[in-house]
Design a protein around this motif. Structure first.
Motif, PDB file in Angstrom:
ATOM      1  N   GLY A 268       0.816  -1.210   0.000  1.00  0.00           N
ATOM      2  CA  GLY A 268       0.000   0.000   0.000  1.00  0.00           C
ATOM      3  C   GLY A 268       0.845   1.254   0.000  1.00  0.00           C
ATOM      4  N   VAL A 269       0.243   2.347  -0.452  1.00  0.00           N
ATOM      5  CA  VAL A 269       0.917   3.645  -0.467  1.00  0.00           C
ATOM      6  C   VAL A 269      -0.074   4.729  -0.053  1.00  0.00           C
ATOM      7  CG1 VAL A 269       2.272   5.307  -1.798  1.00  0.00           C
ATOM      8  CG2 VAL A 269       2.390   2.872  -2.370  1.00  0.00           C
ATOM      9  N   LEU A 270       0.342   5.567   0.892  1.00  0.00           N
ATOM     10  CA  LEU A 270      -0.415   6.762   1.235  1.00  0.00           C
ATOM     11  C   LEU A 270      -0.093   7.831   0.200  1.00  0.00           C
ATOM     12  CD1 LEU A 270      -2.152   8.336   3.435  1.00  0.00           C
ATOM     13  CD2 LEU A 270       0.064   9.217   4.209  1.00  0.00           C
ATOM     14  N   SER A 271      -1.091   8.242  -0.569  1.00  0.00           N
ATOM     15  CA  SER A 271      -0.905   9.293  -1.574  1.00  0.00           C
ATOM     16  C   SER A 271      -1.744  10.507  -1.196  1.00  0.00           C
ATOM     17  CB  SER A 271      -1.319   8.807  -2.960  1.00  0.00           C
ATOM     18  OG  SER A 271      -1.339   9.889  -3.883  1.00  0.00           O
ATOM     19  N   PRO A 272      -1.191  11.727  -1.337  1.00  0.00           N
ATOM     20  CA  PRO A 272      -1.913  12.924  -0.911  1.00  0.00           C
ATOM     21  C   PRO A 272      -2.939  13.438  -1.903  1.00  0.00           C
ATOM     22  CG  PRO A 272       0.229  13.563  -1.741  1.00  0.00           C
ATOM     23  CD  PRO A 272       0.188  12.058  -1.777  1.00  0.00           C
ATOM     24  N   ASN A 273      -2.851  13.031  -3.180  1.00  0.00           N
ATOM     25  CA  ASN A 273      -3.879  13.447  -4.140  1.00  0.00           C
ATOM     26  C   ASN A 273      -3.954  12.461  -5.293  1.00  0.00           C
ATOM     27  OD1 ASN A 273      -1.799  14.120  -5.939  1.00  0.00           O
ATOM     28  ND2 ASN A 273      -2.483  16.215  -6.254  1.00  0.00           N
ATOM     29  N   ASP A 274      -4.872  12.700  -6.203  1.00  0.00           N
ATOM     30  CA  ASP A 274      -5.131  11.732  -7.260  1.00  0.00           C
ATOM     31  C   ASP A 274      -4.029  11.676  -8.311  1.00  0.00           C
ATOM     32  OD1 ASP A 274      -7.500  10.832  -6.179  1.00  0.00           O
ATOM     33  OD2 ASP A 274      -8.778  12.137  -7.384  1.00  0.00           O
ATOM     34  N   GLY A 275      -3.488  12.833  -8.693  1.00  0.00           N
ATOM     35  CA  GLY A 275      -2.421  12.824  -9.696  1.00  0.00           C
ATOM     36  C   GLY A 275      -1.216  12.039  -9.228  1.00  0.00           C
ATOM     37  N   ILE A 276      -0.825  12.244  -7.974  1.00  0.00           N
ATOM     38  CA  ILE A 276       0.302  11.499  -7.409  1.00  0.00           C
ATOM     39  C   ILE A 276      -0.061  10.027  -7.265  1.00  0.00           C
ATOM     40  CG2 ILE A 276       1.708  11.235  -5.313  1.00  0.00           C
ATOM     41  CD1 ILE A 276       1.683  14.310  -5.104  1.00  0.00           C
ATOM     42  N   ALA A 277      -1.310   9.734  -6.909  1.00  0.00           N
ATOM     43  CA  ALA A 277      -1.749   8.331  -6.823  1.00  0.00           C
ATOM     44  C   ALA A 277      -1.565   7.621  -8.156  1.00  0.00           C
ATOM     45  CB  ALA A 277      -3.212   8.265  -6.382  1.00  0.00           C
ATOM     46  N   ARG A 278      -1.959   8.270  -9.233  1.00  0.00           N
ATOM     47  CA  ARG A 278      -1.826   7.634 -10.546  1.00  0.00           C
ATOM     48  C   ARG A 278      -0.354   7.456 -10.921  1.00  0.00           C
ATOM     49  NH1 ARG A 278      -6.041  11.398 -11.537  1.00  0.00           N
ATOM     50  NH2 ARG A 278      -4.670  12.710 -12.813  1.00  0.00           N
ATOM     51  N   ALA A 279       0.485   8.417 -10.538  1.00  0.00           N
ATOM     52  CA  ALA A 279       1.925   8.291 -10.795  1.00  0.00           C
ATOM     53  C   ALA A 279       2.520   7.117 -10.022  1.00  0.00           C
ATOM     54  CB  ALA A 279       2.636   9.595 -10.421  1.00  0.00           C
ATOM     55  N   ILE A 280       2.092   6.949  -8.777  1.00  0.00           N
ATOM     56  CA  ILE A 280       2.574   5.838  -7.948  1.00  0.00           C
ATOM     57  C   ILE A 280       2.160   4.499  -8.558  1.00  0.00           C
ATOM     58  CG2 ILE A 280       2.180   4.686  -5.720  1.00  0.00           C
ATOM     59  CD1 ILE A 280       1.962   7.576  -4.521  1.00  0.00           C
ATOM     60  N   ILE A 281       0.911   4.397  -8.948  1.00  0.00           N
ATOM     61  CA  ILE A 281       0.414   3.142  -9.525  1.00  0.00           C
ATOM     62  C   ILE A 281       1.158   2.823 -10.819  1.00  0.00           C
ATOM     63  CG2 ILE A 281      -1.611   2.060 -10.594  1.00  0.00           C
ATOM     64  CD1 ILE A 281      -3.289   3.693  -8.499  1.00  0.00           C
ATOM     65  N   THR A 282       1.375   3.839 -11.646  1.00  0.00           N
ATOM     66  CA  THR A 282       2.109   3.631 -12.898  1.00  0.00           C
ATOM     67  C   THR A 282       3.522   3.143 -12.619  1.00  0.00           C
ATOM     68  OG1 THR A 282       0.812   5.331 -14.024  1.00  0.00           O
ATOM     69  CG2 THR A 282       2.947   4.767 -14.987  1.00  0.00           C
ATOM     70  N   SER A 283       4.177   3.725 -11.615  1.00  0.00           N
ATOM     71  CA  SER A 283       5.526   3.298 -11.243  1.00  0.00           C
ATOM     72  C   SER A 283       5.538   1.833 -10.823  1.00  0.00           C
ATOM     73  CB  SER A 283       6.059   4.177 -10.110  1.00  0.00           C
ATOM     74  OG  SER A 283       7.312   3.722  -9.648  1.00  0.00           O
ATOM     75  N   CYS A 284       4.560   1.449 -10.015  1.00  0.00           N
ATOM     76  CA  CYS A 284       4.493   0.055  -9.556  1.00  0.00           C
ATOM     77  C   CYS A 284       4.253  -0.900 -10.717  1.00  0.00           C
ATOM     78  CB  CYS A 284       3.399  -0.094  -8.500  1.00  0.00           C
ATOM     79  SG  CYS A 284       3.774   0.729  -6.922  1.00  0.00           S
ATOM     80  N   GLU A 285       3.390  -0.521 -11.630  1.00  0.00           N
ATOM     81  CA  GLU A 285       3.134  -1.371 -12.797  1.00  0.00           C
ATOM     82  C   GLU A 285       4.392  -1.500 -13.654  1.00  0.00           C
ATOM     83  OE1 GLU A 285      -1.615  -0.733 -13.672  1.00  0.00           O
ATOM     84  OE2 GLU A 285      -0.224   0.838 -14.336  1.00  0.00           O
ATOM     85  N   ASN A 286       5.104  -0.391 -13.839  1.00  0.00           N
ATOM     86  CA  ASN A 286       6.342  -0.428 -14.628  1.00  0.00           C
ATOM     87  C   ASN A 286       7.397  -1.316 -13.991  1.00  0.00           C
ATOM     88  OD1 ASN A 286       5.190   1.342 -16.449  1.00  0.00           O
ATOM     89  ND2 ASN A 286       6.258   3.153 -15.676  1.00  0.00           N
TER      90      ASN A 286
END
Length: 385
Positions: A268-286
Motif C-alpha cells: 500500500g501507499v499513502l498518496s496525498p492526491n489523485d495525480g500522485i496516486a496515478r503516478a505511484i500506480i504507474t511506477s508500480c506497474e512499470n
C-alpha cells in the motif's frame, strides 16, 4: 502475524460516518483541466507571459460590486472547476468578477492581487500558490479596505486575511489513512503490510496537515509492526512532493522500488492526491509489482474511473461547487454589511487567529461511489458497468 480485525476497529466507523456526511455535494462539471501554461480568465484567455491587467473583469454583471478571485493555477481539475464555478456563481449573485490564475508563480499572483485592488475589488478570494509569501500584498489589500478570504488554503504570516474556506485538512489526512487501512484489510490479506508514504507540496499549508492527520492514524500501527515502511522514509520532509508534481512523485516511487523492493511486494501507499496516486500506480506497474492499495484526493475524473475499475483503491471527494458556494455566501454577508459569519473554528496563521469555515470531505471507494456521486451526473457517467 496480526489478524485483519486489528484494522477493522480503526476504519469502519469513521468511513461510514464520512459517507453519510459527505453525500449529495457533487461538482457541476467534469471537464478536464486546461494546460498548465494557459490561464483562462473571466471572458479571456491569457498565456503566462502576458502581464496581469484589468481585461479579465467580466462585463456581464453591470453595477455589481467587484470581486477578485486569485487562483494558484488551472493545472488540476479542482482548480479548473473553481475558475468556472466562481465565474458562474459570482455573476449569478450580481457581482462583477475578476478571475485570474498564477501558473504556480508567487510573483505573478502578487501582481494579480495588486491589479484586483487597483481595479476596485471589494473582496478578494485567494487560493495561494504559497500561503506564506503573500503577506505584503494582502496587507496592502487590508489597508485599502478590501476583505480577503483564503480559499482551500491558509494564508499565513499576515493580518490581511478575514477568514479561510476549506475542507478539513487534518480530517482529510485521517480519512486517507483510514481508507488505506481498509483497502489493505480487504485486498492484501493479514498484516504486516509493506507500505510507503507520500506527501504533497511543502509550500501548500494543507499538505503537512494532510500528512499529520494521516500519521495520527498510521504511526501507532507502524510502531507496533502492523505496517512496515520499508524505505524508512516517514518524515514529511522526506515524503513531500515539491509543487505537487506527478513526475517527481513517480521518480521518487521508481527509486524506492528499485532500492527496497527487488524481492518483496509493496502492499500500500499513502498518496496525498489523485495525480500522485496515478503516478505511484504507474511506477508500480512499470516495476512489475502488483498494484498496491493507494489513497487519493480530489475525485478527479481519471481517478474516479480508476477507483471504479479497481486500479486505485480510494479518493477523497471535496466538491468544488460546495466550497465555492460557501465562499460566495460569505461574500454576500460581507458586502451586505453583516460581517464575517460566526464559526467555532480558528487557526493561528503565525500572526493572528484566522476564522476557518470547514466543509466535510468524504472517502470514495468502488463500494460507495454511486452513493457519493448520486447528485453529480458528470461523475456518475464515469461509473460504467
Amino acid at each position: 502475524m496480526k489478524s485483519k480485525k486489528v484494522l477493522s476497529v480503526l476504519v469502519t466507523t469513521a468511513l461510514a460516518v464520512s459517507v453519510l456526511t459527505g453525500c449529495g455535494g457533487g461538482r457541476g462539471t467534469g471537464e478536464s483541466a486546461p494546460a498548465a501554461n494557459t490561464v483562462e480568465t473571466a471572458g479571456t484567455e491569457k498565456t503566462d507571459s502576458e502581464p496581469a491587467n484589468d481585461s479579465s473583469a467580466s462585463d456581464s454583471s453591470e453595477g455589481g460590486e467587484v470581486v477578485g478571485v486569485a487562483l494558484p493555477w488551472l493545472g488540476t481539475q479542482n482548480w479548473a472547476e473553481a475558475e468556472v464555478m466562481f465565474k458562474e456563481q459570482l455573476e449569478a449573485a450580481g457581482y462583477e468578477a475578476i478571475i485570474q490564475a498564477a501558473d504556480q508563480k508567487v510573483p505573478q499572483q502578487q501582481q494579480q492581487i495588486e491589479s484586483m485592488i487597483e481595479n476596485g475589488a471589494k473582496v478578494i478570494v485567494v487560493g495561494p500558490v504559497d500561503g506564506s509569501q503573500l503577506g505584503s500584498v494582502l496587507e496592502k489589500a487590508k489597508d485599502a479596505g478590501v476583505y480577503v478570504i483564503g480559499y482551500d488554503r491558509l494564508l499565513e504570516n499576515t493580518t490581511g486575511v478575514d477568514g479561510v474556506v476549506q475542507f478539513g485538512s487534518i480530517q482529510t489526512g485521517e480519512l486517507q489513512a483510514q481508507a488505506l487501512l481498509q483497502g489493505l484489510e480487504e485486498l492484501k490479506g493479514e498484516a504486516p503490510y509493506n507500505i510507503e508514504l507520500f506527501g504533497g507540496g511543502p509550500a501548500d499549508p494543507n499538505a503537512p496537515n494532510f500528512f499529520t492527520g494521516a500519521m495520527s492514524v498510521l504511526q501507532p500501527l507502524i510502531d507496533d509492526g502492523t505496517l512496515v515502511v520499508v524505505s524508512g522514509q516517514t518524515d514529511f520532509t522526506q515524503c513531500a512532493t515539491a509543487d505537487w508534481d506527478n513526475s517527481k512523485a513517480q521518480s521518487r516511487m521508481d527509486a524506492i522500488l528499485a532500492g527496497n523492493y527487488s524481492d518483496i511486494e509493496i502492499d500500500g501507499v499513502l498518496s496525498p492526491n489523485d495525480g500522485i496516486a496515478r503516478a505511484i500506480i504507474t511506477s508500480c506497474e512499470n516495476a512489475g509489482q502488483p498494484i498496491p492499495v493507494v489513497s487519493g484526493l480530489d475525485a478527479e475524473n481519471e481517478s474516479v474511473e480508476w477507483v471504479w475499475s479497481g486500479r486505485q483503491y480510494s479518493t477523497i471527494a471535496k466538491p468544488t461547487n460546495a466550497l465555492v458556494a460557501e465562499t460566495v455566501s460569505i461574500i454576500d454577508s460581507l458586502l451586505g454589511g453583516n460581517g464575517m459569519p460566526e464559526t467555532d473554528v480558528t487557526v493561528s496563521n503565525g500572526v493572528i487567529d484566522v476564522p476557518i469555515y470547514e466543509l466535510p470531505p468524504v472517502v470514495v471507494t468502488k463500494d460507495n461511489a454511486k452513493e457519493v456521486f448520486a447528485d453529480d451526473p458528470d461523475r456518475m457517467a464515469l461509473l460504467k458497468d
